[in-house]
Write a protein that holds these residues in place. Structure first.
Motif, short mmCIF file in Angstrom:
data_model
loop_
_atom_site.label_atom_id
_atom_site.label_comp_id
_atom_site.label_asym_id
_atom_site.label_seq_id
_atom_site.Cartn_x
_atom_site.Cartn_y
_atom_site.Cartn_z
N UNK A 65 30.35 6.71 -11.73
CA UNK A 65 28.90 6.87 -11.90
C UNK A 65 28.14 5.78 -11.16
N UNK A 66 28.67 4.57 -11.23
CA UNK A 66 28.02 3.47 -10.51
C UNK A 66 28.06 3.71 -9.01
N UNK A 67 29.20 4.19 -8.53
CA UNK A 67 29.33 4.46 -7.09
C UNK A 67 28.37 5.56 -6.66
N UNK A 68 28.27 6.61 -7.46
CA UNK A 68 27.36 7.71 -7.11
C UNK A 68 25.91 7.22 -7.03
N UNK A 69 25.53 6.40 -8.01
CA UNK A 69 24.15 5.91 -8.03
C UNK A 69 23.89 4.98 -6.85
N UNK A 70 24.84 4.10 -6.57
CA UNK A 70 24.65 3.16 -5.47
C UNK A 70 24.68 3.88 -4.13
N UNK A 71 25.48 4.94 -4.04
CA UNK A 71 25.50 5.70 -2.79
C UNK A 71 24.14 6.35 -2.55
N UNK A 72 23.54 6.89 -3.62
CA UNK A 72 22.20 7.49 -3.50
C UNK A 72 21.19 6.44 -3.04
N UNK A 73 21.29 5.23 -3.60
CA UNK A 73 20.36 4.17 -3.20
C UNK A 73 20.61 3.73 -1.76
N UNK A 74 21.89 3.72 -1.35
CA UNK A 74 22.19 3.29 0.02
C UNK A 74 21.65 4.29 1.04
N UNK A 75 21.62 5.56 0.68
CA UNK A 75 21.04 6.57 1.57
C UNK A 75 19.56 6.30 1.79
N UNK A 76 18.92 5.88 0.72
CA UNK A 76 17.47 5.63 0.80
C UNK A 76 17.15 4.36 1.56
N UNK A 77 18.03 3.36 1.45
CA UNK A 77 17.71 2.05 2.01
C UNK A 77 18.43 1.74 3.32
N UNK A 78 19.04 2.73 3.95
CA UNK A 78 19.72 2.48 5.22
C UNK A 78 18.70 1.95 6.24
N UNK A 79 19.01 0.85 6.94
CA UNK A 79 18.01 0.19 7.80
C UNK A 79 17.56 1.05 8.98
N UNK A 80 16.29 0.89 9.33
CA UNK A 80 15.71 1.60 10.48
C UNK A 80 15.71 0.66 11.69
#
Length: 711
Positions: free
Chosen positions: A449-464
């Motif tokens: 569950x922690x990995x799923x949540x952090x993966x979702x956050x990483x998708x949002x915060x991937x650097x531009x």
């Protein structure tokens, strides 16, 4: 005269009757006298017989009594002699059995137990009747020695005949219920039938007469070691075959599959290592480095149609080209996951067989405790290995390597599928034993569950960042990673739902219905897609060329849509977003329009609204000639510039590529055709080749070569 005759006749008649009666009376009298005489004679005879009987009785009764006394004396003598023989036999027991007891029970258990029975009776006799007899110590010594020999024989039989089950037999055993119709149960080979009978006889004797339960400890220690060696042997089997792809089965199963293709699939989850590895490779590219050496850049352009298997194959081939064939850590990890899944199934099956075997040897009221001790070593090994997998996943997640969670999915799915059977096997064991699997499942769910949540956050915060962007505007690696990650969830929907529910409610989704679980997963997928969409819009702004940003978004949105439609993801998304496909199509059309605006600088100069009015048949003024020259030159320069730039851009999807080319041909050649027909024959210059460089067909050919570096 007549009356007188009648009277005479009557008188004579009466006289005759009287005479007859007298004669009758006389006969009766004589008969009575004879009867009286006979009676007297009979009475006299009976009286004489009675007298004789009395005389006989007076003579025989003393003899009978004397004979009875003699018989009683004889019986007493015989009983005394028998008792003496019986007692004397106890004094001979030690001598008669000593040799057999010293030689041990090997090969003649029945005879040995008969000797032990004699010794046991002798001990009881001397203890009750002659406790001070030296024979008591002797038979006691033999009894203790015999008991030790039986315990030693029990240990030797188990040690000699308990062997680790070969891995191929275990694999047959695991899949036997669904794939193989066997006439012989492999469990019957754990111990030979005659050895099992001997162990049972020794066990019964030790319980009843030996009053020593140490043999139960011996039993569980030896069988526990055998169970642990069997599980470790299966692990070693997978380790040696770690370079093989797919699930490893025994030759028997493979042959049976060929013969019986209609057999149903195995109930347990089929783990496909290659698929997981491809997903892990993709995710590692995102978290570590790009496939072409530039972070975030995806060289997926040659793969058209966005077919998932072709795409995965292309990625796998790319990795092989750059890093060698995948026989390293990924294959080892695949083998470890597959090995662990099989070892769990093997443990449950072997534990069932061990309990069946144990019930015939161990007393009923000691069976559960002995079984609990027997399985501890193997069970603890599985739990420690499971926790190690969880710990490894946690460390990887802390490094933002979310591919590690993919290793948990198949294991967790299998553990939950096996839980009911696991609980049945462990029924009656200690609470601490029963709770080991639920604790491991909870730990995996929490980590997942922690990995799923952090993966979702990483998708949002991937650097531009510019270095993080594909130069050709193709599908970003973040998009392909996210979609492939979501596609992996399709094989583990219930497992992923349980993870998400454990995070939200602190309990497993097993307590909820199917629709609730499906909605949880749908919400998560939509969250990933929403975060991805926001991040892609942000990344598109990194491009200085707005048209390239539009192509970038078009490629990514199209890839997302095609990937959703080609899998069950679209159905899951539709649970919470009914018109997701229409939304993505609208996004694609929007980016297509933005891209098409980049061609305005090509078509705007030759648009009729921007052209000077020229009267037919009149001589052109210098200003008008220059205006036509400028329009042709602007078109030529714009066309050449865009074709040169956009030729290196990528649109992997052939359908979209053809659609854009077709639309641009219609837009550009339509305007250019009108312009060309109107001014190509006008004498605005002596150097026509300089300005009228392209025919309409040539313009179409140039547009056809857009997004194709090989053209």
């Amino acid at each position: 005269m007549i009356p007188t005759e009648d009277a005479s006749a009557r008188k004579r008649h009466i006289e005759e009757k009287l005479q007859q009666e007298q004669e009758t009376l006389s006969f009766i009298r004589e008969s009575l006298e004879k009867s009286d005489q006979l009676t007297k004679n009979m009475v006299s005879i009976l009286s004489s017989f009675e007298s004789r009987l009395m005389q006989l009785e007076n003579s025989i009764i003393p003899v009978h009594k004397q004979t009875e006394n003699l018989q009683r004396l004889q019986d007493n003598v015989e009983k005394t002699l028998s008792c003496l023989d019986h007692v004397i036999s106890y004094y001979h027991v030690a001598k008669d059995t000593e040799k057999i007891i010293k030689e041990g029970p090997a090969g003649r258990l029945e005879e040995y137990l008969n000797c032990m029975a004699k010794i046991q009776k002798a001990v009881e006799y001397f203890q009750d009747n002659n406790p001070d007899s030296p024979e008591l110590n002797r038979v006691k010594f033999l009894f203790e020695k015999g008991k030790e020999s039986l315990e030693s024989e029990f240990r030797n039989l188990l040690t000699r005949h308990c062997k680790a089950v070969p891995p191929v037999i275990i694999l047959d055993l695991i899949a036997g219920d669904d794939e193989i119709e066997t006439s012989e149960d492999p469990s019957l080979n754990l111990l030979p039938e005659n050895i099992l009978q001997d162990l049972t006889c020794i066990s019964m004797w030790l319980v009843e007469y030996g009053r020593n339960l140490d043999f139960m400890n011996v039993y569980y220690q030896i069988r526990s070691n055998q169970l642990d060696r069997t599980i470790k042997g299966l692990k070693e089997h997978f380790r040696k075959n770690s370079s093989s792809s797919g699930v490893l089965y025994s030759p028997a199963i493979q042959n049976k599959r060929k013969d019986t293709p209609s057999k149903k699939a195995i109930k347990r989850p089929v783990f496909i290592p290659g698929t997981i590895r491809k997903a892990q490779n993709l995710l590692k590219q995102y978290s570590q480095h790009g496939l072409d050496g530039k972070k975030g850049v995806s060289n997926l352009a040659p793969t058209e149609g966005h077919d998932h298997e072709l795409r995965a194959k292309h990625l796998s081939d790319t990795l092989n080209e750059k890093h060698g064939p995948a026989v390293g850590k990924e294959d080892i990890l695949d083998s470890e996951i597959d090995s662990y899944i099989h070892c769990v199934s093997a443990f449950v099956k072997l534990a069932q067989i061990e309990y069946q075997l144990l019930t015939g040897i161990i007393p009923e009221h000691h069976q559960k405790k002995t079984f609990d001790s027997l399985i501890q070593e193997a069970l603890d090994g599985l739990m420690v290995e499971g926790e190690s997998i969880v710990s490894t996943a946690r460390r990887a997640i802390m490094r933002h390597d979310y591919s590690a969670v993919l290793t948990i999915f198949p294991i967790l799915k299998h553990l939950k599928q096996m839980k009911q059977e696991f609980d049945q096997v462990l029924q009656g064991t200690a609470a601490s034993t029963k709770n080991k699997l639920p604790v491991l499942i909870t730990s995996m769910e929490t980590t997942g569950a922690k990995a799923l949540e952090e993966f979702a956050d990483s998708i949002k915060s991937d650097p531009d960042k510019e270095y993080n962007m594909p130069k050709d505007g193709t599908v970003h690696e973040l998009t392909s990673n996210a979609i492939l990650f979501l596609q992996q969830l399709l094989d583990f929907q219930e497992t992923a739902s349980a993870m998400l529910a454990s995070q939200e409610t602190g309990s497993s989704t097993s307590t909820y219905n199917f629709e609730f679980s499906r909605r949880l997963l749908s919400n998560y997928i939509c969250k990933i897609l929403g975060n991805l969409q926001l991040n892609l819009h942000s990344k598109a702004k990194v491009y200085e060329d707005t048209a390239l940003g539009a192509v970038f978004l078009l490629n990514n949105f199209n890839y997302i849509l095609k990937s959703l439609e080609k899998s069950e993801l679209i159905q899951l998304v539709a649970v919470t977003q009914k018109n997701a496909d229409k939304t993505y199509k609208a996004h694609i059309d929007e980016q297509l329009h933005i891209y098409q605006r980049s061609w305005v600088k090509v078509t705007s100069p030759i648009n009729e609204n921007n052209m000077p009015a020229i009267q037919p048949g009149t001589k052109l003024k210098d200003k008008e000639r220059q205006a036509i020259k400028d329009r042709f030159k602007a078109f030529n320069d714009g066309l050449e510039e865009l074709c040169k730039i956009q030729k290196s851009w990528a649109i992997p999807d052939k359908e979209q590529r053809d659609k854009i080319r077709r639309a641009q041909k219609e837009n550009v050649t339509g305007v250019y055709s009108n312009f060309w027909q109107k001014y190509a024959n006008v004498p605005f210059t002596k150097n026509t080749e300089k300005y009228i460089k392209y025919r309409v067909e040539q313009v179409e050919d140039m547009i056809e070569k857009l997004f194709d570096t090989s053209a």
